[in-house]
Design a protein around this motif. Sequence first.
Motif, short mmCIF file in Angstrom:
data_model
loop_
_atom_site.label_atom_id
_atom_site.label_comp_id
_atom_site.label_asym_id
_atom_site.label_seq_id
_atom_site.Cartn_x
_atom_site.Cartn_y
_atom_site.Cartn_z
N ILE A 17 0.84 -1.20 0.00
CA ILE A 17 0.00 0.00 0.00
C ILE A 17 0.88 1.24 0.00
N LEU A 18 0.65 2.09 -0.98
CA LEU A 18 1.40 3.34 -1.10
C LEU A 18 0.69 4.40 -0.25
N LYS A 19 1.44 5.09 0.61
CA LYS A 19 0.85 6.08 1.50
C LYS A 19 1.58 7.42 1.37
N TRP A 20 0.86 8.50 1.64
CA TRP A 20 1.46 9.83 1.66
C TRP A 20 0.82 10.67 2.75
N ASN A 21 1.54 11.68 3.18
CA ASN A 21 1.06 12.55 4.26
C ASN A 21 0.16 13.65 3.72
N ALA A 22 -0.73 14.15 4.58
CA ALA A 22 -1.62 15.25 4.19
C ALA A 22 -0.82 16.55 4.11
N ILE A 23 -1.18 17.39 3.13
CA ILE A 23 -0.51 18.67 2.91
C ILE A 23 -1.50 19.80 3.18
N GLU A 24 -1.09 20.73 4.03
CA GLU A 24 -1.95 21.86 4.38
C GLU A 24 -2.28 22.70 3.14
N ASN A 25 -3.52 23.11 3.03
CA ASN A 25 -4.04 23.94 1.94
C ASN A 25 -4.18 23.21 0.61
N SER A 26 -3.96 21.91 0.63
CA SER A 26 -4.12 21.15 -0.61
C SER A 26 -5.59 20.97 -0.94
N ALA A 27 -5.91 20.93 -2.25
CA ALA A 27 -7.27 20.67 -2.70
C ALA A 27 -7.47 19.20 -3.05
N GLY A 28 -6.43 18.41 -2.96
CA GLY A 28 -6.48 17.00 -3.30
C GLY A 28 -5.11 16.53 -3.75
N TYR A 29 -5.06 15.35 -4.37
CA TYR A 29 -3.78 14.75 -4.74
C TYR A 29 -3.89 14.10 -6.12
N SER A 30 -2.79 14.14 -6.84
CA SER A 30 -2.70 13.49 -8.15
C SER A 30 -1.58 12.45 -8.08
N LEU A 31 -1.91 11.23 -8.43
CA LEU A 31 -0.93 10.14 -8.42
C LEU A 31 -0.69 9.68 -9.85
N GLU A 32 0.57 9.68 -10.28
CA GLU A 32 0.93 9.23 -11.63
C GLU A 32 1.76 7.97 -11.52
N VAL A 33 1.49 7.01 -12.42
CA VAL A 33 2.17 5.72 -12.42
C VAL A 33 2.96 5.58 -13.72
N TYR A 34 4.28 5.36 -13.60
CA TYR A 34 5.16 5.20 -14.76
C TYR A 34 5.77 3.80 -14.75
N ASN A 35 6.02 3.24 -15.95
CA ASN A 35 6.66 1.93 -16.02
C ASN A 35 8.18 2.08 -15.98
N SER A 36 8.89 1.00 -16.20
CA SER A 36 10.35 1.01 -16.08
C SER A 36 11.04 1.84 -17.16
N THR A 37 10.31 2.20 -18.22
CA THR A 37 10.89 3.05 -19.28
C THR A 37 10.41 4.49 -19.14
N ASP A 38 9.81 4.82 -17.98
CA ASP A 38 9.33 6.17 -17.67
C ASP A 38 8.16 6.60 -18.56
N ALA A 39 7.42 5.63 -19.08
CA ALA A 39 6.21 5.95 -19.83
C ALA A 39 5.04 5.99 -18.85
N LEU A 40 4.19 7.02 -18.98
CA LEU A 40 3.04 7.16 -18.10
C LEU A 40 2.02 6.06 -18.41
N ILE A 41 1.69 5.26 -17.39
CA ILE A 41 0.74 4.17 -17.55
C ILE A 41 -0.67 4.62 -17.23
N THR A 42 -0.82 5.26 -16.09
CA THR A 42 -2.13 5.74 -15.66
C THR A 42 -1.95 6.81 -14.60
N SER A 43 -3.03 7.50 -14.29
CA SER A 43 -2.98 8.52 -13.25
C SER A 43 -4.33 8.56 -12.54
N PHE A 44 -4.31 9.04 -11.31
CA PHE A 44 -5.51 9.11 -10.49
C PHE A 44 -5.53 10.46 -9.77
N GLU A 45 -6.74 10.93 -9.48
CA GLU A 45 -6.89 12.11 -8.64
C GLU A 45 -7.76 11.77 -7.45
N TYR A 46 -7.34 12.28 -6.27
CA TYR A 46 -8.05 11.98 -5.03
C TYR A 46 -8.38 13.28 -4.31
#
Length: 208
Positions: free
Chosen positions: A139-168
């Motif tokens: 499970i990937l975890k991150w800390n809360a950031i003050e004044n943030s409106a949410g979070y964007s997570l980007e997933v790259y493969n071993s060749t640094d190509a973007l596979i998918t992204s999510f917003e929370y």
Amino acid sequence: INAIKYSVPTSVINVLFDTPKIKSNKTTPITVERLSSTTLVMKNGIVEWTSVTNASGYELFVNSFNGETYEELTSVKINSNKGADLKVDLNELLNQTAGKYQVYVQAKTSTNYYLSSSKSSKLDFEILQAPTLSTEDGILKWNAIENSAGYSLEVYNSTDALITSFEYDTTTLSYDVIKKANGNIIESGSYKFIIKALGQLNGEEEST
């Protein structure tokens, strides 16, 4: 013959004569015009502004907040009046250094009888702190950031190509890598994850 010498006193009188003075003709009046100031708009860390008639370039100023007041940090000169050139990536300029800032622009000119514009209104913005990533049992975890409106997570493969992204939203602070892999959202393998704290519309900019 006895000669007697007499000393005759003399005096010097300075006489000043006034020379008639004739006033010169008045110079031809000229009209000097100050350039209009421009308006700033910021989106995704890039500040843009509209062109000003008769401007030959612009100077962009950035102030940083030292805890008590704002002080000038840096400036950038743009020697163009073309719309495509009238923007600056503030994340790049400030090396994504977290903090509170102000930005404003002044139009410059080399045209005769024109003056540089007044400085534009200051636009306040904040570069958010970057979240810290950690993993625990897949499970990937991150800390809360003050004044943030949410979070964007980007997933790259071993060749640094973007596979998918999510917003929370701000309530989500984890990502189940194993569950997503088993659900075929991503396949098993080596991946790089990048998390960003998303800014809000009131001048806060995302972090990385």
